[in-house]
Design a protein around this motif. Sequence first.
Motif, PDB file in Angstrom:
ATOM      1  N   SER A  66     -20.000 -89.942  19.441  1.00 27.54           N
ATOM      2  CA  SER A  66     -21.107 -88.882  19.371  1.00 27.54           C
ATOM      3  C   SER A  66     -22.396 -90.023  19.535  1.00 27.54           C
ATOM      4  CB  SER A  66     -21.077 -88.311  18.147  1.00 27.54           C
ATOM      5  OG  SER A  66     -21.133 -89.262  16.988  1.00 27.54           O
ATOM      6  N   TYR A  67     -23.554 -89.442  19.871  1.00 29.74           N
ATOM      7  CA  TYR A  67     -24.866 -90.243  19.689  1.00 29.74           C
ATOM      8  C   TYR A  67     -25.952 -89.383  19.506  1.00 29.74           C
ATOM      9  CZ  TYR A  67     -25.885 -87.562  23.968  1.00 29.74           C
ATOM     10  OH  TYR A  67     -26.208 -86.283  24.849  1.00 29.74           O
ATOM     11  N   LYS A  68     -27.060 -90.062  19.139  1.00 28.32           N
ATOM     12  CA  LYS A  68     -28.324 -89.292  18.638  1.00 28.32           C
ATOM     13  C   LYS A  68     -29.230 -89.213  19.941  1.00 28.32           C
ATOM     14  CE  LYS A  68     -28.007 -90.136  13.663  1.00 28.32           C
ATOM     15  NZ  LYS A  68     -27.857 -88.556  13.501  1.00 28.32           N
ATOM     16  N   GLY A 110     -33.145 -86.815  17.663  1.00 35.40           N
ATOM     17  CA  GLY A 110     -32.458 -87.064  16.215  1.00 35.40           C
ATOM     18  C   GLY A 110     -31.067 -86.168  16.129  1.00 35.40           C
ATOM     19  N   ARG A 111     -30.725 -85.306  17.206  1.00 36.07           N
ATOM     20  CA  ARG A 111     -29.802 -84.641  16.872  1.00 36.07           C
ATOM     21  C   ARG A 111     -28.340 -85.220  17.411  1.00 36.07           C
ATOM     22  NH1 ARG A 111     -30.399 -79.952  21.249  1.00 36.07           N
ATOM     23  NH2 ARG A 111     -30.742 -81.534  22.672  1.00 36.07           N
ATOM     24  N   THR A 112     -27.454 -85.084  16.726  1.00 37.50           N
ATOM     25  CA  THR A 112     -25.981 -85.838  16.810  1.00 37.50           C
ATOM     26  C   THR A 112     -25.468 -84.806  17.864  1.00 37.50           C
ATOM     27  OG1 THR A 112     -25.966 -86.802  14.515  1.00 37.50           O
ATOM     28  CG2 THR A 112     -23.840 -86.763  16.036  1.00 37.50           C
TER      29      THR A 112
END
Length: 252
Positions: free
Chosen positions: A57-59, A63-65
């Motif tokens: 995962s990443y942001k 700021g959403r994952t």
Amino acid sequence: MNNLKIINRYGQLVTDSREVAVMAGKRHSDLLESIDGYIKYLLNGKFRSVDFFIQSSYKDSTGRTLKCYLLTKKGCDMVANKMTGEKGILFTATYVTKFEEMENQLKVKKIDSYRIEDPIERARAWIKEQEEKLILEQRIFEYEPKISYLDTILNSTNAIVVTQIAADYGLSAKKLNEILKESEVQYKVNKQWILKAKYKDKGFTKSETFIDAVGQVRLNTKWTQKGRLFIHQLLESIGIKALMDLENIKVS
């Protein structure tokens, strides 16, 4: 086309699906959909999907994952096999070259601890090897239920971080982690909490890989619902009740 970044992830070379999508000229969401399909076929064929694709995962900028995958060389092979024409040829040439370059770098840099003459440096190298081995061991144990139960536990959308669980009991994440440590459930290695051997294969946790702001690969441990129930039973056994239960007692 030649900017593909290869990451050494605990001795395994991988690349980010976002970069692969750019090189393949595809939307990242479309590539993820294709990879999800590949994983389904791999699991049906009794292959280990993590040898090809590792969920991560990443942001994003808000700021959403968001979901992504780390692709091994085998994973890149699978994606490349579906591509035709100039893009397919250039993508294949690039990832093969980049993986080869990184492999050669590791051959030069990697020296087994027992071959280091200086006793202090040898000890440091040995400790590093053991840390990497322990973290990799937990990752292997965590993925076994995924292979056996087709993601029913490890890919659950209900997996949550320890901070969320701690809040249900009026505790801080630090305090809950210390309780789990004192109860001999976990211990810390290289800034990550690792489950003790007798709990590793229970499907209690799910470690997610993400890339931080400076481009380093990090691990974030989440607890599955099975793990959350285990923590609940453990806390109740030592007299710590959930805030909701306490409120219910007051009302009655």
